[in-house]
Scaffold this motif. Structure first.
Motif, PDB file in Angstrom:
ATOM      1  N   ASN A   1       0.841  -1.210   0.000  1.00  0.00           N
ATOM      2  CA  ASN A   1       0.000   0.000   0.000  1.00  0.00           C
ATOM      3  C   ASN A   1       0.870   1.251   0.000  1.00  0.00           C
ATOM      4  O   ASN A   1       0.590   2.237  -0.688  1.00  0.00           O
ATOM      5  CB  ASN A   1      -0.871   0.079   1.265  1.00  0.00           C
TER       6      ASN A   1
ATOM      7  N   TYR B   1      -5.022  -2.483  -1.158  1.00  0.00           N
ATOM      8  CA  TYR B   1      -5.454  -3.548  -0.253  1.00  0.00           C
ATOM      9  C   TYR B   1      -6.547  -4.394  -0.903  1.00  0.00           C
ATOM     10  O   TYR B   1      -6.491  -5.627  -0.898  1.00  0.00           O
ATOM     11  CB  TYR B   1      -5.959  -2.917   1.040  1.00  0.00           C
TER      12      TYR B   1
ATOM     13  N   SER C   1      -7.135  -1.296   6.135  1.00  0.00           N
ATOM     14  CA  SER C   1      -5.697  -1.357   6.445  1.00  0.00           C
ATOM     15  C   SER C   1      -4.915  -0.068   6.247  1.00  0.00           C
ATOM     16  O   SER C   1      -3.693  -0.082   6.287  1.00  0.00           O
ATOM     17  CB  SER C   1      -5.001  -2.474   5.645  1.00  0.00           C
TER      18      SER C   1
ATOM     19  N   HIS D   1      -5.950  -8.313  -2.227  1.00  0.00           N
ATOM     20  CA  HIS D   1      -6.690  -9.396  -1.570  1.00  0.00           C
ATOM     21  C   HIS D   1      -7.693 -10.055  -2.506  1.00  0.00           C
ATOM     22  O   HIS D   1      -7.917 -11.266  -2.437  1.00  0.00           O
ATOM     23  CB  HIS D   1      -7.434  -8.880  -0.333  1.00  0.00           C
TER      24      HIS D   1
END
Ligand SMILES: *Cc1c(COP(=O)(O)O)cnc(C)c1O
Length: 522
Positions: A112, A368, A298, A372
């Protein structure tokens, strides 16, 4: 504050717990004492030498400063060391597990950070012509699309800057929708276990706040809620999963009852990490919900800012969404900035922020989400719940877990102070954890549990890390059960003992004064 020539302060006391080792400097190996910047620097000194420019006439019209500015002067290395030393006295997610319940203190992936530092994102300016920031707008739109899809809602407002700001956005949309139908309802119902921001936001919007009681098993009392619903109730604010770490199983029934009474449903989405990818709040009848990107997605909580709290809205509230927002028109992204466009977004309740939100946070959240994928986000929720249940079941023999009988918890484990020796409290356990090298858990929240301790491990901790934390908390809990007098004085190994937090909050000393001046004033 008194500091002698060596920097040793009387309140540092005996840090070793055994025989005191007094050092000349007051430092304890790599734990460095640090006085206030005013105590190291001198107001008469300066780190730079610049000659006073000759001959310039003041253009301040007599308003120039008449006394010295009073800032401390330090050399560059002194200034760098001062702040670096202070930074080392802080706890951080990059140092260790951060068990704060409700805060979802998860690891901030370095991917990130890499993405957020790409110059095209990092150097973007909010006043750049829209044609030059198409990629930035596309990214904000992408994050918004993911949020709408994950929550099963209709629209999203990306500009709110935090959870609490998102609550304000949601309630303003609700108020606009009610006013549009000429319905001036004045009451907002909030469960007893709600986060303090919920009633605060409702009050800030001019609503009267009333509490809904909880059942013995820690969930909203549906019958009590139904009994209170009526033509004066504008909305309910519900947290799901709630702050006791339990899923509100009756959520759909709650929403149906609220809608039948002509009111709207605000969901505090701070706990979305427990259900992301598994539950779509839109399917449960939610009309507005904020999402803390700095929790579920996050992005760093970062010392107070910048946060991002996008708000997803149902079809009933979408027309009232704040400006500005981003719209896709063919393969172009446009920024809708005008609230005067009668035929287009004319019902918007207005603007909450100058620009569109926190670009750096959107980039981190996008990284993020994309890294994912949909299946990965679903696993985030599953692992977060698994980790919390591991903590709950590993500690329920030494800490009272008031709702453990209600079944598995969601993403956080809740304990009470029951079973501790006479005179020992949750605060003692928290201070003992500091000696063990952990930031304490959330304490005394939610208010419905006596001496609450709320632990949220998140999915990012390994089993080894959880075991170490569990071992530390178990040891401290046992000391509290046995009434270990040393625990009353904890923390023994931190730079300071127990501070008077009440005095610090009620009578903060925010301005430094020369010691002589301060003494004279007393
Ligand atoms: C964190 C949190 C909030 C507030 O969010 P901020 O981003 O800190 O403003 C609201 N409700 C709950 C349950 C929270 O955990």
């Amino acid at each position: 504050m008194s500091v002698n020539a060596s920097g040793w302060r009387p309140e540092m006391g005996d840090a070793s717990g055994g025989g005191a080792v007094e050092t000349f400097t007051g430092n304890r190996a790599l734990m460095l004492e640090e006085p206030l910047i005013f105590e190291i620097g001198g107001t008469a000194r300066t780190g730079v030498d610049i000659d006073v420019p000759a001959g310039g006439a003041s253009r301040l019209g007599g308003l120039e400063r008449s006394r010295p500015i009073g800032l401390p002067g330090l050399t560059e290395p002194e200034a760098v060391r001062h702040y670096t030393r202070l930074s080392r006295q802080n706890y951080a997610i990059d140092l260790g597990l951060f068990p704060l319940g409700s805060c979802t203190m998860k690891h901030n992936p370095r991917l990130n950070e890499r993405m957020a530092r790409l110059p095209g994102f990092a150097d973007i300016h909010p006043l750049q012509p829209v044609d030059t920031v198409q990629g930035g707008l596309a990214l904000i739109h992408l994050v918004g699309e993911w949020l709408v899809k994950l929550t099963g809602m209709t629209a999203v407002a990306m500009s709110p800057k935090a959870g609490a700001h998102g609550e304000l956005c949601g309630l303003l949309a609700i108020r606009s929708a009610l006013e549009a139908r000429g319905d001036a309802r004045r009451v907002i119902l909030v469960p007893e276990s709600a986060h303090g921001t919920n009633p605060a936001t409702a009050a800030f919007c001019g609503y009267a706040v009333e509490n809904i009681p909880a059942t013995a098993e820690g969930r909203v009392d549906l019958a009590a809620l139904q009994a209170r619903l009526g033509p004066d109730v504008a909305a309910v604010m519900i947290t799901n999963p709630n702050t006791c770490g339990l899923f509100e199983r009756d959520m759909k029934a709650i929403s149906d009852a609220v809608h039948a009474a002509g009111a709207l449903v605000y969901c505090d989405g701070a706990n979305f990490n427990a259900i992301v990818g598994r539950v779509r709040p839109g399917d449960l009848g939610v009309d507005a919900m904020h999402i803390n990107l700095h929790k579920t997605f996050s992005t760093p909580h970062g010392g107070g800012g910048p946060g991002a709290g996008p708000v997803v809205l149902s079809a009933a509230l979408a027309p009232y969404a704040p400006l500005p927002f981003i719209e896709r028109q063919g393969d172009r992204f446009v920024l809708i900035e005008e609230e005067t466009a009668e035929d287009h977004h004319g019902d918007s309740f207005g603007r909450m922020v100058a620009f569109h939100g926190q670009m750096g946070m959107f980039v981190r959240a996008a990284a993020y989400m994309l890294s994912h994928g949909a299946d990965g986000l679903r696993q985030v929720a599953e692992d977060a719940v698994l980790n919390a249940n591991y903590v709950l079941r590993s500690l329920e023999d030494v800490l009272d877990a008031p709702f453990a009988a209600s079944g598995p918890c969601m993403h956080e484990a809740l304990f009470s102070d029951e079973g501790m020796a006479e005179g020992f409290t949750t605060l003692d356990i928290a201070k003992g954890l500091i000696d063990e090298g952990f930031h304490p858990m959330t304490m005394y929240f939610p208010l419905v549990v006596h001496g609450a301790m709320l632990v949220e491990p998140t999915e990012t901790e390994s089993k080894a890390a959880l075991d170490q934390f569990i071992g530390a908390l178990r040891s401290v809990a046992n000391r509290a059960r046995q009434g270990d007098p040393a625990l009353k004085g904890a923390p023994h190994l931190a730079p300071r003992r127990r501070l008077d937090e009440t005095a610090a909050a009620r009578k903060p000393v925010l301005v430094w004064r020369e010691p002589e001046v301060a003494e004279a004033a007393e």
